[in-house]
Design a protein around this motif. Structure first.
Motif, PDB file in Angstrom:
ATOM      1  N   PRO A 107       0.824  -1.220   0.000  1.00  0.00           N
ATOM      2  CA  PRO A 107       0.000   0.000   0.000  1.00  0.00           C
ATOM      3  C   PRO A 107       0.852   1.262   0.000  1.00  0.00           C
ATOM      4  CG  PRO A 107       0.133  -0.882   2.210  1.00  0.00           C
ATOM      5  CD  PRO A 107       0.835  -1.883   1.314  1.00  0.00           C
ATOM      6  N   ARG A 108       0.250   2.374  -0.419  1.00  0.00           N
ATOM      7  CA  ARG A 108       0.903   3.660  -0.281  1.00  0.00           C
ATOM      8  C   ARG A 108       0.970   4.014   1.203  1.00  0.00           C
ATOM      9  NH1 ARG A 108       4.003   4.307  -3.899  1.00  0.00           N
ATOM     10  NH2 ARG A 108       4.209   6.469  -3.193  1.00  0.00           N
ATOM     11  N   PRO A 109       1.941   4.838   1.627  1.00  0.00           N
ATOM     12  CA  PRO A 109       2.047   5.226   3.042  1.00  0.00           C
ATOM     13  C   PRO A 109       0.767   5.913   3.523  1.00  0.00           C
ATOM     14  CG  PRO A 109       4.048   5.808   1.856  1.00  0.00           C
ATOM     15  CD  PRO A 109       3.058   5.373   0.823  1.00  0.00           C
ATOM     16  N   VAL A 110       0.398   5.625   4.769  1.00  0.00           N
ATOM     17  CA  VAL A 110      -0.848   6.150   5.330  1.00  0.00           C
ATOM     18  C   VAL A 110      -0.873   7.674   5.291  1.00  0.00           C
ATOM     19  CG1 VAL A 110      -2.206   6.365   7.453  1.00  0.00           C
ATOM     20  CG2 VAL A 110      -1.301   4.127   6.757  1.00  0.00           C
ATOM     21  N   ASP A 111       0.200   8.321   5.761  1.00  0.00           N
ATOM     22  CA  ASP A 111       0.206   9.790   5.782  1.00  0.00           C
ATOM     23  C   ASP A 111       0.117  10.378   4.379  1.00  0.00           C
ATOM     24  OD1 ASP A 111       0.295   9.741   8.490  1.00  0.00           O
ATOM     25  OD2 ASP A 111       2.235  10.753   8.704  1.00  0.00           O
ATOM     26  N   GLU A 112       0.681   9.666   3.408  1.00  0.00           N
ATOM     27  CA  GLU A 112       0.631  10.170   2.026  1.00  0.00           C
ATOM     28  C   GLU A 112      -0.804  10.237   1.517  1.00  0.00           C
ATOM     29  OE1 GLU A 112       1.352   8.127  -2.200  1.00  0.00           O
ATOM     30  OE2 GLU A 112       3.223   8.331  -1.041  1.00  0.00           O
ATOM     31  N   VAL A 113      -1.561   9.157   1.713  1.00  0.00           N
ATOM     32  CA  VAL A 113      -2.934   9.167   1.187  1.00  0.00           C
ATOM     33  C   VAL A 113      -3.822  10.107   2.004  1.00  0.00           C
ATOM     34  CG1 VAL A 113      -2.713   6.857   0.201  1.00  0.00           C
ATOM     35  CG2 VAL A 113      -3.666   7.120   2.503  1.00  0.00           C
ATOM     36  N   LEU A 114      -3.540  10.241   3.305  1.00  0.00           N
ATOM     37  CA  LEU A 114      -4.301  11.201   4.114  1.00  0.00           C
ATOM     38  C   LEU A 114      -4.070  12.622   3.611  1.00  0.00           C
ATOM     39  CD1 LEU A 114      -3.723   9.783   7.724  1.00  0.00           C
ATOM     40  CD2 LEU A 114      -5.885   9.799   6.454  1.00  0.00           C
ATOM     41  N   GLY A 166      -6.601  15.318   1.695  1.00  0.00           N
ATOM     42  CA  GLY A 166      -6.886  16.551   2.419  1.00  0.00           C
ATOM     43  C   GLY A 166      -7.412  16.354   3.817  1.00  0.00           C
ATOM     44  N   ILE A 167      -7.069  15.232   4.457  1.00  0.00           N
ATOM     45  CA  ILE A 167      -7.587  14.966   5.804  1.00  0.00           C
ATOM     46  C   ILE A 167      -6.479  14.601   6.790  1.00  0.00           C
ATOM     47  CG2 ILE A 167      -9.947  14.338   5.161  1.00  0.00           C
ATOM     48  CD1 ILE A 167      -9.060  11.403   5.158  1.00  0.00           C
ATOM     49  N   LEU A 168      -5.233  14.940   6.478  1.00  0.00           N
ATOM     50  CA  LEU A 168      -4.149  14.651   7.408  1.00  0.00           C
ATOM     51  C   LEU A 168      -4.342  15.392   8.718  1.00  0.00           C
ATOM     52  CD1 LEU A 168      -1.453  13.225   7.918  1.00  0.00           C
ATOM     53  CD2 LEU A 168      -0.294  15.186   6.862  1.00  0.00           C
ATOM     54  N   ASP A 169      -4.943  16.582   8.647  1.00  0.00           N
ATOM     55  CA  ASP A 169      -5.131  17.390   9.862  1.00  0.00           C
ATOM     56  C   ASP A 169      -6.213  16.843  10.771  1.00  0.00           C
ATOM     57  OD1 ASP A 169      -7.014  17.995   7.903  1.00  0.00           O
ATOM     58  OD2 ASP A 169      -7.361  20.017   8.697  1.00  0.00           O
ATOM     59  N   ILE A 170      -7.035  15.907  10.298  1.00  0.00           N
ATOM     60  CA  ILE A 170      -8.069  15.316  11.170  1.00  0.00           C
ATOM     61  C   ILE A 170      -7.809  13.824  11.363  1.00  0.00           C
ATOM     62  CG2 ILE A 170      -9.821  17.034  10.548  1.00  0.00           C
ATOM     63  CD1 ILE A 170     -11.102  14.782   8.791  1.00  0.00           C
ATOM     64  N   ALA A 171      -6.548  13.408  11.230  1.00  0.00           N
ATOM     65  CA  ALA A 171      -6.207  11.989  11.294  1.00  0.00           C
ATOM     66  C   ALA A 171      -6.613  11.348  12.614  1.00  0.00           C
ATOM     67  CB  ALA A 171      -4.710  11.796  11.061  1.00  0.00           C
ATOM     68  N   ASP A 172      -6.615  12.128  13.709  1.00  0.00           N
ATOM     69  CA  ASP A 172      -6.942  11.568  15.024  1.00  0.00           C
ATOM     70  C   ASP A 172      -8.406  11.725  15.401  1.00  0.00           C
ATOM     71  OD1 ASP A 172      -4.285  10.767  15.432  1.00  0.00           O
ATOM     72  OD2 ASP A 172      -3.728  12.769  16.165  1.00  0.00           O
ATOM     73  N   ARG A 173      -9.217  12.228  14.479  1.00  0.00           N
ATOM     74  CA  ARG A 173     -10.649  12.405  14.766  1.00  0.00           C
ATOM     75  C   ARG A 173     -11.379  11.068  14.607  1.00  0.00           C
ATOM     76  NH1 ARG A 173     -13.443  17.369  11.885  1.00  0.00           N
ATOM     77  NH2 ARG A 173     -11.826  18.295  13.209  1.00  0.00           N
ATOM     78  N   MET A 174     -12.358  10.841  15.486  1.00  0.00           N
ATOM     79  CA  MET A 174     -13.177   9.643  15.362  1.00  0.00           C
ATOM     80  C   MET A 174     -14.024   9.745  14.098  1.00  0.00           C
ATOM     81  SD  MET A 174     -12.214   7.954  18.004  1.00  0.00           S
ATOM     82  CE  MET A 174     -13.398   6.615  18.019  1.00  0.00           C
ATOM     83  N   ALA A 180      -9.370   4.597  -1.148  1.00  0.00           N
ATOM     84  CA  ALA A 180      -9.275   4.169  -2.550  1.00  0.00           C
ATOM     85  C   ALA A 180      -7.873   4.357  -3.107  1.00  0.00           C
ATOM     86  CB  ALA A 180     -10.290   4.941  -3.397  1.00  0.00           C
ATOM     87  N   LEU A 181      -7.118   5.294  -2.555  1.00  0.00           N
ATOM     88  CA  LEU A 181      -5.777   5.580  -3.055  1.00  0.00           C
ATOM     89  C   LEU A 181      -4.714   4.619  -2.530  1.00  0.00           C
ATOM     90  CD1 LEU A 181      -5.719   9.488  -2.767  1.00  0.00           C
ATOM     91  CD2 LEU A 181      -6.014   8.117  -4.848  1.00  0.00           C
ATOM     92  N   LEU A 182      -5.039   3.834  -1.523  1.00  0.00           N
ATOM     93  CA  LEU A 182      -4.043   2.992  -0.869  1.00  0.00           C
ATOM     94  C   LEU A 182      -3.355   2.027  -1.835  1.00  0.00           C
ATOM     95  CD1 LEU A 182      -5.757   2.203   2.546  1.00  0.00           C
ATOM     96  CD2 LEU A 182      -3.526   3.301   2.234  1.00  0.00           C
ATOM     97  N   SER A 183      -4.114   1.450  -2.748  1.00  0.00           N
ATOM     98  CA  SER A 183      -3.509   0.471  -3.662  1.00  0.00           C
ATOM     99  C   SER A 183      -2.883   1.128  -4.882  1.00  0.00           C
ATOM    100  CB  SER A 183      -4.579  -0.531  -4.127  1.00  0.00           C
ATOM    101  OG  SER A 183      -5.547   0.115  -4.952  1.00  0.00           O
TER     102      SER A 183
END
Length: 326
Positions: free
Chosen positions: A120-127, A131-139, A156-159
């Motif tokens: 997979p692509r890196p988690v932070d990269e797809v976040l 456009g949601i890296l800033d809310i990564a810790d939100r439920m 959808a971008l992970l693969s």
């Protein structure tokens, strides 16, 4: 932002089509949902797949994703069956609802889904790309509708798929969010990713699609650039400030298809805008006259609606030439 022309590079003939569907048909009992659709989409195209409710869009998308099989015909995605393409991570989808656990954070959701892929692509990269890296810790349960759609986009971008299918992808997003989302999609397409999307926001199709496909009653009735689709809705609209217009007289002018009064504005739809404009300027007290071409919504209604409510079919000869990038 104007849509770029559909890509027809010199080596297009040597590329495997992203989507190659030939004669696909699907029935549900007596209902013919998809009626012999041929669909060929080249790599790197951004294609809007539009039609009224019940036109067969969702059924066609289900067959492209391997969620159902055509009763007749065949679907190939990058030369493989849809299910093989999904197993290889070459196709992903962003759907309108479902698939998210409210008790996980955004990051936990992406991390869990990433564990299902071999590379997979890196988690932070797809976040970040979503456009949601800033809310990564939100439920997830605390996210807005637009944020949930962005989360589905990140998944959808992970693969790193070659084909991305979007079903109403910007539902719940504000204007800025929609613009940023489509900028990211166009950037991906410029690197070769193919995007097929269904939307009720026709301005998105007008602005961002290389190609627009209209479906009606299970058939493709138009296929071309946005400009080509608009041209299929023959005629122009003449508007002018004029109170108490004689609509009966306007209806007798050559080329006039309809005339109506809306407040202090008369609106004339015609195939001969010059004749209507001459009459309004020379025979009435009309001012502030303007002549405009049909927009994509006008073409959509003309090509996918029932003529005079009678349910007559749009003839295939009225369509723009289909693009086959094979």
């Amino acid at each position: 932002m104007n849509a770029e022309p559909a890509r027809q590079t010199a080596d297009a003939a040597t590329q495997t089509l992203a989507i190659d569907a030939r004669g696909i048909t699907k029935r549900f009992g007596r209902v013919l949902a998809v009626d012999g659709v041929d669909l060929r989409i080249g790599q790197g195209e951004v294609v809007a797949f539009l039609g009224p409710n019940g036109a067969g869009k969702s059924t066609t998308i289900d067959m492209l994703l391997g969620l159902s099989r055509p009763d007749q015909g065949e679907v190939r995605v990058f030369g493989d069956s849809p299910r093989a393409a999904i197993a290889n991570g070459r196709i992903s989808a962003v759907l309108q609802s479902g698939g998210l656990l409210k008790d996980l954070t955004v990051r936990e959701t992406v991390t869990l889904t990433a564990s299902f892929f071999t590379a997979p692509r890196p988690v932070d990269e797809v976040l970040e790309r979503a456009g949601i890296l800033d809310i990564a810790d939100r439920m997830v349960g605390k996210c807005s509708g637009g944020q949930l759609q962005r989360l589905r986009f990140a998944l959808a971008l992970l693969s790193d798929p070659g084909l991305l299918i979007l079903d109403e992808p910007t539902t719940g997003m504000d204007v800025d969010g929609r613009r940023t989302f489509w900028q990211a999609i166009r950037a991906d397409a410029s690197r070769g990713r193919t995007v097929v999307f269904a939307t009720h926001y026709l301005e998105e199709a007008d602005l961002y699609a290389d190609r627009v496909i209209l479906v009606r009653k299970g058939r493709i009735v138009a296929d071309g650039t946005s400009a080509e689709i608009k041209n299929l809705a023959a005629g122009r609209v003449v508007r002018a400030k004029l109170r108490g217009a004689d609509l009966a007289v306007l209806q007798t002018i050559a080329g006039v298809k309809s005339a109506e009064q809306q407040g202090d504005t008369v609106i004339v739809t015609t195939t001969d805008s010059d004749a209507a404009a001459r009459y309004l300027l020379n025979q009435t007290s009309a001012v502030d006259l303007e002549v405009t071409s049909h927009n994509l919504e006008d073409a959509f209604v003309a090509l996918t609606g029932d003529a005079d409510g009678a349910g007559s079919d749009i003839q295939s000869t009225a369509t723009a030439p289909a693009r086959e990038n094979a």
